[in-house]
Design an enzyme around this catalytic site. Sequence first.
Site, PDB file in Angstrom:
ATOM      1  N   CYS A  68       0.840  -1.206   0.000  1.00 19.19           N
ATOM      2  CA  CYS A  68       0.000   0.000   0.000  1.00 19.19           C
ATOM      3  C   CYS A  68       0.871   1.251   0.000  1.00 19.19           C
ATOM      4  O   CYS A  68       1.541   1.559   0.984  1.00 19.19           O
ATOM      5  CB  CYS A  68      -0.926  -0.077   1.217  1.00 19.19           C
ATOM      6  SG  CYS A  68      -1.623   1.489   1.769  1.00 19.19           S
ATOM      7  N   CYS A  71       0.141   3.909   2.619  1.00 20.49           N
ATOM      8  CA  CYS A  71       0.563   3.444   3.954  1.00 20.49           C
ATOM      9  C   CYS A  71       2.036   3.753   4.159  1.00 20.49           C
ATOM     10  O   CYS A  71       2.446   4.251   5.212  1.00 20.49           O
ATOM     11  CB  CYS A  71       0.373   1.927   4.092  1.00 20.49           C
ATOM     12  SG  CYS A  71      -1.338   1.382   3.995  1.00 20.49           S
TER      13      CYS A  71
END
Length: 148
Positions: A68, A71
């Site tokens: 991600c 993230c």
Amino acid sequence: MDNAKITCLTCGQTNRVPLDRLSQSPRCGSCGDPLITGGVTEMDAAGHDKATRTDELPLLVDYWAPWCGPCRMMAPEFAKAAKALAPHARLAKLNTQDHPDIASRARIQGIPALVLYQRGRELGRLAGARPASDIVAFVQSKLPQRGA
Ligand code: ZN
């Protein structure tokens, strides 16, 4: 409440820490590791479950995954927030790729997702990548007022 139950994220031991000692770098009575580092601890499944169910010191969990991008971009901001919020809250992260069952139990719909826990209750959640200032403001808005 004059002390707080805090789970050691290294060994899983529950520690009782007097509130007036929170800022004195308390250590786990079992393994000796610091309980409040001002950093971000990567949690395993057992540590996540125990800490989110029993901790009396607010615990903010970042549900993330290595694939991600947002993230990974947020990680330094989350680390800054951890430093700013210590010793009044702990920040930790859980890899949802390794622990999809936990992510599903926590009803994580998209990542990154931040969930604030205290005494087995969810105090609130914040979705999407956020700057450190947003994360700090979110946690502070949920913390009980002193003396209340
Ligand atoms: Zn320990």
